[in-house]
Design a protein around this motif. Structure first.
Motif, mmCIF file in Angstrom:
data_model
loop_
_atom_site.group_PDB
_atom_site.id
_atom_site.type_symbol
_atom_site.label_atom_id
_atom_site.label_comp_id
_atom_site.label_asym_id
_atom_site.label_seq_id
_atom_site.Cartn_x
_atom_site.Cartn_y
_atom_site.Cartn_z
ATOM 1 N N ARG A 30 -12.842 1.673 2.717
ATOM 2 C CA ARG A 30 -12.011 2.094 3.850
ATOM 3 C C ARG A 30 -12.807 2.890 4.888
ATOM 4 O O ARG A 30 -12.263 3.278 5.921
ATOM 5 C CB ARG A 30 -10.838 2.951 3.355
ATOM 6 C CG ARG A 30 -9.828 2.209 2.491
ATOM 7 C CD ARG A 30 -8.757 3.161 1.966
ATOM 8 N NE ARG A 30 -7.813 2.509 1.070
ATOM 9 C CZ ARG A 30 -6.710 1.885 1.455
ATOM 10 N NH1 ARG A 30 -6.407 1.852 2.748
ATOM 11 N NH2 ARG A 30 -5.908 1.316 0.582
ATOM 12 N N ASP B 96 0.799 4.866 1.172
ATOM 13 C CA ASP B 96 0.060 5.680 2.134
ATOM 14 C C ASP B 96 0.425 7.151 1.946
ATOM 15 O O ASP B 96 1.535 7.584 2.279
ATOM 16 C CB ASP B 96 0.389 5.227 3.558
ATOM 17 C CG ASP B 96 -0.501 5.891 4.598
ATOM 18 O OD1 ASP B 96 -1.306 6.771 4.225
ATOM 19 O OD2 ASP B 96 -0.389 5.529 5.787
ATOM 20 N N LYS C 87 -3.769 4.843 -0.400
ATOM 21 C CA LYS C 87 -4.491 5.384 0.751
ATOM 22 C C LYS C 87 -4.288 6.891 0.769
ATOM 23 O O LYS C 87 -3.153 7.373 0.828
ATOM 24 C CB LYS C 87 -3.979 4.766 2.051
ATOM 25 C CG LYS C 87 -4.752 5.227 3.290
ATOM 26 C CD LYS C 87 -4.200 4.564 4.549
ATOM 27 C CE LYS C 87 -4.981 5.014 5.781
ATOM 28 N NZ LYS C 87 -4.438 4.400 7.021
ATOM 29 N N ASN D 207 -12.834 2.652 -3.360
ATOM 30 C CA ASN D 207 -11.713 2.610 -2.423
ATOM 31 C C ASN D 207 -12.066 3.343 -1.126
ATOM 32 O O ASN D 207 -11.863 2.825 -0.020
ATOM 33 C CB ASN D 207 -10.479 3.237 -3.077
ATOM 34 C CG ASN D 207 -9.241 3.171 -2.199
ATOM 35 O OD1 ASN D 207 -9.103 2.282 -1.363
ATOM 36 N ND2 ASN D 207 -8.337 4.112 -2.376
ATOM 37 N N GLU E 261 0.818 -1.207 0.000
ATOM 38 C CA GLU E 261 0.000 0.000 0.000
ATOM 39 C C GLU E 261 0.859 1.266 0.000
ATOM 40 O O GLU E 261 1.856 1.366 0.714
ATOM 41 C CB GLU E 261 -0.906 -0.002 1.232
ATOM 42 C CG GLU E 261 -1.825 1.203 1.336
ATOM 43 C CD GLU E 261 -2.709 1.128 2.563
ATOM 44 O OE1 GLU E 261 -3.874 0.715 2.426
ATOM 45 O OE2 GLU E 261 -2.214 1.461 3.665
ATOM 46 N N GLN F 58 -13.931 5.915 4.490
ATOM 47 C CA GLN F 58 -13.556 7.332 4.427
ATOM 48 C C GLN F 58 -14.724 8.127 3.840
ATOM 49 O O GLN F 58 -14.740 8.481 2.667
ATOM 50 C CB GLN F 58 -12.296 7.508 3.576
ATOM 51 C CG GLN F 58 -11.057 6.852 4.166
ATOM 52 C CD GLN F 58 -9.849 7.010 3.250
ATOM 53 O OE1 GLN F 58 -9.493 6.087 2.519
ATOM 54 N NE2 GLN F 58 -9.223 8.178 3.287
#
Length: 236
Positions: free
Chosen positions: A125, A53, A81, A121, A51, A127
């Protein structure tokens, strides 16, 4: 490219082009406290081993009006991310990549795919703020094709913020009731005689202004919110 690629506490100026990199399974990007430039190209990264980030970067100098343009064409965004409050999608119609390759052109379907992949995505997550921000942007993009779509999108945004602020519906209902109550105040007698009859309405002759406005409000609310208007009569 292989191993740890560490940009910790680095400041990248102008633009950052990480596009079309061949990544070894051992590659890991570190962007701790990194200051990103205005343009950040992460396109054509398909096989991302770990990932990436971007939430740990330094965004102190990035304001609401100075967000980072990020390109994610043909990239596995599930491995990215990011907090979308610091970014906005950069979707050029074409890009000339490194190593002398020909110009890569991107269709509207490619752009839609990026929006939908990134929305998924954010959703996966949890978000929600990033999801909402990108969803607004995506709706604006889809409405660009025709003027009437832009108009409908504008109405939808004003009416209830694309469904994210449902309480706005009640706010606008109150506003419209006040507007139509004011209009009905001047023509209440004609409306009651020729449009919809409100039972037990007292004579409007010599009625006090406050009382007439009250009955105008009842008449308007009856049309807007009464369970039903039947046989030309408002039942309240």
């Amino acid at each position: 490219m292989r191993g740890i690629v560490d940009f910790e506490y680095c400041k990248i100026t102008d633009s950052a082009d990480f596009s079309d990199l061949k990544l070894d399974p051992s590659v890991k990007f570190i962007f701790q406290a990194t200051e990103f430039p205005h343009f950040f190209d992460l396109s054509q990264l398909v096989n991302i081993p770990t990932e990436i980030d971007l939430t740990v970067a330094n965004f102190a100098e990035n304001t609401q009006d100075n967000r980072i343009f990020i390109c994610l064409y043909n990239t596995d965004v599930s491995k990215i991310k990011m907090d979308y409050s610091h970014f906005t999608l950069w979707l050029p119609d074409s890009i000339r990549y490194k190593m002398g390759r020909s110009v890569e052109r991107f269709s509207s379907e490619d752009k839609v795919s990026i929006y939908e992949s990134l929305l998924n995505n954010f959703k996966s997550r949890g978000q929600l703020e990033s999801y909402e921000r990108l969803d607004h942007e995506y709706r604006d993009y889809r409405s660009r094709r025709h003027w009437y779509l832009r108009l409908l999108a504008l109405i939808n945004r004003i009416w209830w913020n694309d469904g994210y602020t449902k309480g706005l519906v009640f706010f606008w209902a109150v506003i419209f009731n006040v507007i139509f109550t004011t209009i009905n105040f001047f023509i209440l007698s004609k409306l009651n005689e020729h449009v919809y009859e409100m039972e037990n309405l007292p004579s409007l002759t010599d009625m006090k202004i406050a009382t007439k406005w009250w009955y105008s409000l009842i008449y308007t609310v009856g049309i807007f919110f009464s369970p039903y208007v039947e046989n030309g009569e408002i039942e309240v």
